[in-house]
Design a protein around this motif. Structure first.
Motif, short mmCIF file in Angstrom:
data_model
loop_
_atom_site.label_atom_id
_atom_site.label_comp_id
_atom_site.label_asym_id
_atom_site.label_seq_id
_atom_site.Cartn_x
_atom_site.Cartn_y
_atom_site.Cartn_z
N GLY A 1 62.58 108.45 169.46
CA GLY A 1 61.81 107.87 168.37
C GLY A 1 60.54 107.25 168.90
O GLY A 1 60.41 106.97 170.09
N SER B 1 57.63 104.10 167.90
CA SER B 1 57.27 102.97 167.04
C SER B 1 55.97 102.37 167.56
O SER B 1 55.50 102.71 168.64
N TYR C 1 64.34 96.79 165.95
CA TYR C 1 64.19 97.55 164.71
C TYR C 1 64.49 99.04 164.91
O TYR C 1 64.74 99.75 163.95
N ALA C 2 64.45 99.53 166.12
CA ALA C 2 64.66 100.95 166.37
C ALA C 2 66.12 101.31 166.58
O ALA C 2 66.48 102.48 166.56
N LYS D 1 69.04 100.82 164.76
CA LYS D 1 69.78 101.42 163.64
C LYS D 1 69.37 102.86 163.37
O LYS D 1 70.24 103.73 163.25
N PRO D 2 68.07 103.18 163.27
CA PRO D 2 67.71 104.59 163.04
C PRO D 2 68.15 105.51 164.18
O PRO D 2 68.53 106.66 163.93
N LYS E 1 71.99 106.03 163.80
CA LYS E 1 72.28 106.87 162.63
C LYS E 1 71.91 108.33 162.87
O LYS E 1 72.48 109.22 162.26
N ALA E 2 70.95 108.59 163.75
CA ALA E 2 70.46 109.95 163.97
C ALA E 2 71.24 110.71 165.05
O ALA E 2 70.86 111.82 165.39
#
Length: 190
Positions: free
Chosen positions: A67, A69, A77-78, A80-81, A84-85
């Motif tokens: 990811g 950001s 903040y990174a 959880k995504p 989930k991915a």
């Protein structure tokens, strides 16, 4: 770009000698004056522009999820995504596995709500606690992700971000992660 000056050749270009002014003159400060820096802003400034690469890898360091950001946002903040991915992993028998057994993270991810969220998903939490855990204890696992990030930044396109659009940079990052997985898995199968 500014219009060409009458002193120049009449065309705009990258190098404009009449536009080059020392940094301390542009900022309205003299060299050596308090608050003025000839080297530019501090590299540890939290308000800096740029981007940050986030990687979630498996135990051997193969990148599973990547990811991007903004550089001035908190790493937490990174999480959880990224979790989930995680893609489903096909096993020889039984259902596809969608979650890891343990999650190792550094002190940047030490938040009570993140710990609770990861624990509710059935994942063992191994996040270093601020002011309690030392970096030596986590260092056994941290070098794996540091090596993974060095594999990814080994591609010239990711060392310095050239793309203005974050989606394009993420696409190159995903391609680099795919190539890294392909190279490492090819070595283990041959």
């Amino acid at each position: 770009m500014a219009p060409a000056s009458s002193r120049g050749t009449g065309r705009t270009g990258w190098l404009r000698v009449d536009r080059l002014v020392p940094r301390h003159r542009r900022c309205g400060r003299r060299a050596g004056e308090k608050g003025g820096s000839l080297t530019g802003p501090s590299p540890v400034d939290r308000g800096k522009p740029g981007s940050k690469i986030h990687v979630l890898s498996e135990g051997a360091g193969l990148p599973l999820v990547v990811g991007v950001s903004a550089a001035n946002t908190n790493d937490a903040y990174a999480l959880k995504p990224l979790v989930k991915a995680i893609p489903a992993i096909r096993s020889r028998r039984g259902p596809c596995r969608r979650k890891p057994g343990k999650l190792h993270a550094d002190k940047a991810y030490d938040h009570a709500d993140l710990r609770a969220w990861v624990h509710r998903r059935g994942i063992q939490v191994r996040i270093a606690r601020k002011g309690i855990d030392t970096s030596e204890k986590l260092g056994r696992h941290r070098w794996v992700i540091e090596r993974t990030i060095s594999w990814l930044t080994g591609y010239r396109r990711l060392t310095i971000r050239y793309e203005r659009n974050a989606n394009h940079f993420l696409a190159f990052l995903t391609l680099a992660a795919t190539l890294t997985c392909f190279k490492k898995l090819r070595k283990t199968t041959t």
